[in-house]
Scaffold this motif. Structure first.
Motif, PDB file in Angstrom:
ATOM      1  N   GLY A  79      27.748 -73.953  -6.179  1.00  0.00           N
ATOM      2  CA  GLY A  79      28.284 -73.101  -5.130  1.00  0.00           C
ATOM      3  C   GLY A  79      28.543 -71.670  -5.544  1.00  0.00           C
ATOM      4  N   ILE A  80      28.208 -71.297  -6.784  1.00  0.00           N
ATOM      5  CA  ILE A  80      28.515 -69.963  -7.293  1.00  0.00           C
ATOM      6  C   ILE A  80      27.375 -68.989  -7.018  1.00  0.00           C
ATOM      7  CG2 ILE A  80      29.019 -68.604  -9.356  1.00  0.00           C
ATOM      8  CD1 ILE A  80      31.308 -70.389  -8.544  1.00  0.00           C
ATOM      9  N   ALA A  81      27.728 -67.812  -6.546  1.00  0.00           N
ATOM     10  CA  ALA A  81      26.788 -66.700  -6.390  1.00  0.00           C
ATOM     11  C   ALA A  81      27.515 -65.427  -6.821  1.00  0.00           C
ATOM     12  CB  ALA A  81      26.310 -66.572  -4.952  1.00  0.00           C
ATOM     13  N   ALA A  82      26.800 -64.492  -7.431  1.00  0.00           N
ATOM     14  CA  ALA A  82      27.440 -63.277  -7.927  1.00  0.00           C
ATOM     15  C   ALA A  82      26.533 -62.076  -7.698  1.00  0.00           C
ATOM     16  CB  ALA A  82      27.778 -63.408  -9.418  1.00  0.00           C
ATOM     17  N   LEU A  83      27.162 -60.902  -7.508  1.00  0.00           N
ATOM     18  CA  LEU A  83      26.447 -59.675  -7.191  1.00  0.00           C
ATOM     19  C   LEU A  83      26.972 -58.527  -8.036  1.00  0.00           C
ATOM     20  CD1 LEU A  83      26.944 -59.931  -3.330  1.00  0.00           C
ATOM     21  CD2 LEU A  83      24.906 -60.661  -4.556  1.00  0.00           C
ATOM     22  N   ASN A  84      26.073 -57.602  -8.410  1.00  0.00           N
ATOM     23  CA  ASN A  84      26.448 -56.298  -8.952  1.00  0.00           C
ATOM     24  C   ASN A  84      26.185 -55.272  -7.861  1.00  0.00           C
ATOM     25  OD1 ASN A  84      27.339 -56.792 -11.571  1.00  0.00           O
ATOM     26  ND2 ASN A  84      25.263 -56.869 -12.381  1.00  0.00           N
ATOM     27  N   LEU A  85      27.213 -54.521  -7.464  1.00  0.00           N
ATOM     28  CA  LEU A  85      27.071 -53.614  -6.334  1.00  0.00           C
ATOM     29  C   LEU A  85      27.693 -52.251  -6.654  1.00  0.00           C
ATOM     30  CD1 LEU A  85      28.168 -56.112  -3.544  1.00  0.00           C
ATOM     31  CD2 LEU A  85      25.828 -55.381  -4.031  1.00  0.00           C
ATOM     32  N   ARG A  86      27.171 -51.227  -6.018  1.00  0.00           N
ATOM     33  CA  ARG A  86      27.757 -49.903  -6.158  1.00  0.00           C
ATOM     34  C   ARG A  86      29.179 -49.917  -5.623  1.00  0.00           C
ATOM     35  NH1 ARG A  86      24.824 -45.243  -6.895  1.00  0.00           N
ATOM     36  NH2 ARG A  86      26.382 -44.182  -5.634  1.00  0.00           N
ATOM     37  N   MET A  87      30.063 -49.234  -6.332  1.00  0.00           N
ATOM     38  CA  MET A  87      31.466 -49.260  -5.963  1.00  0.00           C
ATOM     39  C   MET A  87      31.849 -48.253  -4.895  1.00  0.00           C
ATOM     40  SD  MET A  87      33.385 -49.982  -9.573  1.00  0.00           S
ATOM     41  CE  MET A  87      34.944 -49.974  -8.687  1.00  0.00           C
ATOM     42  N   ASP A  88      30.915 -47.396  -4.491  1.00  0.00           N
ATOM     43  CA  ASP A  88      31.255 -46.391  -3.496  1.00  0.00           C
ATOM     44  C   ASP A  88      31.094 -46.901  -2.072  1.00  0.00           C
ATOM     45  OD1 ASP A  88      28.508 -46.536  -3.406  1.00  0.00           O
ATOM     46  OD2 ASP A  88      28.144 -44.442  -3.934  1.00  0.00           O
ATOM     47  N   SER A  89      30.917 -48.203  -1.909  1.00  0.00           N
ATOM     48  CA  SER A  89      30.788 -48.803  -0.582  1.00  0.00           C
ATOM     49  C   SER A  89      31.665 -50.041  -0.478  1.00  0.00           C
ATOM     50  CB  SER A  89      29.331 -49.205  -0.297  1.00  0.00           C
ATOM     51  OG  SER A  89      28.490 -48.083  -0.187  1.00  0.00           O
ATOM     52  N   ALA A  90      32.053 -50.338   0.763  1.00  0.00           N
ATOM     53  CA  ALA A  90      32.687 -51.620   1.057  1.00  0.00           C
ATOM     54  C   ALA A  90      31.632 -52.509   1.707  1.00  0.00           C
ATOM     55  CB  ALA A  90      33.875 -51.430   1.990  1.00  0.00           C
ATOM     56  N   TYR A  91      31.764 -53.802   1.562  1.00  0.00           N
ATOM     57  CA  TYR A  91      30.724 -54.725   1.997  1.00  0.00           C
ATOM     58  C   TYR A  91      31.309 -55.885   2.773  1.00  0.00           C
ATOM     59  CZ  TYR A  91      28.217 -52.306  -1.765  1.00  0.00           C
ATOM     60  OH  TYR A  91      27.655 -51.350  -2.572  1.00  0.00           O
ATOM     61  N   ARG A  92      30.442 -56.499   3.523  1.00  0.00           N
ATOM     62  CA  ARG A  92      30.695 -57.848   3.991  1.00  0.00           C
ATOM     63  C   ARG A  92      29.871 -58.777   3.109  1.00  0.00           C
ATOM     64  NH1 ARG A  92      31.060 -57.724  10.657  1.00  0.00           N
ATOM     65  NH2 ARG A  92      32.696 -56.122  10.749  1.00  0.00           N
TER      66      ARG A  92
END
Length: 420
Positions: A79-92
């Motif tokens: 059930g695990i999923a992980a993301l690396n994302l830019r910190m200058d945005s908020a996400y759903r």
């Protein structure tokens, strides 16, 4: 860039000074990019089955519409999923089970999401990683026939972060090769996307044996523990190992280790586990043990053994920080007097956790170090009084920094310490 097993701390400055100008620029650019990124980890329930794939992703909204997405990935069986994302945005962030196999969400398929999520910085030592809970449901009030397509992927936002918690793996797997350890030191962000950070098992979980977790040091790899894992007493113990990019800030990787230990404790219900660490892995492990026990509210890690750990830091890291505008992030924590080291000793090991310390030395001069040393770390650092005073035992072996892990005398000593 690769760092051989015989190099580690003592050659950091020399390695940096021999990089080409392009290599130095590459390191600087890599660290600058790392500073803009954050991680999001989620656990999707119910866990996926083999019957239908479940996918997870993050997306941005603009004027009420889904703008773009990042990190679209199939959720693993745990059930695990992980993301690396830019910190200058908020996400759903969310997940859905694709029961009809069309790569989109159709009304009636299991779906769950969070309306707001911020990535947790990969370089801020005070940032606390956490696992967001995503629960899938069939009823969302959408009309029959509704189809929601995944927004177009925007790779500028980031992507999938490979994470493993409790995966069974062999040391012979290419992801654990020694050169991968060098990559994790010099290019930690690439490690997170191309390798798989996490806590691994060498065999399926056994409720009748105590887990022993092995943690390597800077520039190392799980294969540093090949002799130990190949000769350890498996009648009493099951052997796990932590795989991580050693160039990351130590507070971040220690938090990841703590979270992984707690996740597996909740999954399997084991009452206790032990931790054995080498070199910088001792710093990572001590911080992780304190955090895991504090967050869990019960001491499930009663025994800790460290081998050749630079408890007082390493001056080569301090020199590297002076030499480079953007040094390897973990050097900031390994330098003598760092905030990480001050915090480590300001937080005593939990009551009920014993720490047995093994250190080494050799009769050989070094251009990097003065005084007694093991070829990589000075004895002064290995035997720092701040940690020495709190140990249950204190043992010296006449062995070199990495050689010590391939010796029967060291293995026998560790098993004796764990068996007390």
């Amino acid at each position: 860039m690769n760092v051989s097993k015989s190099v580690r701390f003592a050659s950091l400055v020399a390695a940096a000074s021999t990089l080409s100008s392009c290599g130095l620029i590459g390191l600087r650019q890599h660290v600058e990019t790392l500073e803009t990124m954050g991680g999001i980890t989620m656990e999707v329930t119910p866990h996926p089955t083999a019957a239908h794939p479940t996918y997870a992703l993050a997306w941005r909204m603009e004027n009420g519409s889904r703008k773009d997405s990042a990190g679209f990935q199939r959720v693993r069986e745990d059930g695990i999923a992980a993301l690396n994302l830019r910190m200058d945005s908020a996400y759903r962030v969310g997940a859905f089970t694709d029961e009809n196999g069309n790569g989109a969400y159709d009304a009636g398929e299991p779906l769950g999401y969070l309306k707001y999520a911020r990535p947790v910085s990969l370089t801020n030592p005070s940032a606390e990683p956490q696992i967001l809970k995503i629960s899938l449901h069939r009823e969302h009030g959408l009309p029959p026939g509704t189809v929601i397509h995944v927004p177009k992927e925007n790779k500028e936002l980031g992507g999938q972060m490979n994470l493993a918690i409790g995966e069974v793996a062999s040391l012979d797997d290419s992801r654990f090769a020694p050169d991968v350890g060098g990559s994790g030191l010099w290019r930690p962000l690439h490690f997170l996307s191309e390798n798989r950070l996490g806590l691994y098992m060498t065999e399926p979980y056994s409720p009748n044996r105590i887990p022993v977790v092995f943690v390597y040091g800077i520039g190392g790899s799980p294969q540093d523990w090949r002799y130990f894992i190949g000769n350890f007493d498996r009648s009493k113990y099951q052997l796990w190992f932590f795989h991580y990019p050693s160039g990351m800030r130590l507070a971040r990787v220690s938090s990841a280790l703590a979270l992984s230990l707690r996740t597996l404790k909740h999954r399997y219900g084991f009452p206790q586990c032990y931790v054995v660490a080498h070199s910088m892995g001792g710093l990572v492990s001590r911080a992780a043990i304190s955090k895991a026990i504090a967050d869990e509210g019960v001491n499930f890690i009663p025994k800790f053994v460290s081998i050749s750990t630079p408890w007082g830091g390493h001056k080569a890291a301090e020199s590297g920080i002076r030499y480079l505008k953007k040094p390897v992030p973990s050097w900031l924590d390994v330098k003598p007097g760092s905030d990480f080291l001050h915090s480590l000793y300001a937080t005593p090991l939990p009551a009920g956790t014993t720490h047995d310390l093994i250190y080494g030395s050799i009769d050989k001069s070094s251009m990097f170090m003065s005084g007694e040393h093991d070829g990589v770390v000075t004895v002064e650092s290995e035997t720092d009084l701040r940690v020495k005073r709190s140990t249950s035992s204190f043992t010296h072996l006449r062995r070199e920094h990495v050689e010590i892990l391939n010796q029967k005398e060291c293995l026998d000593l560790v098993e004796k310490m764990l068996g007390k």
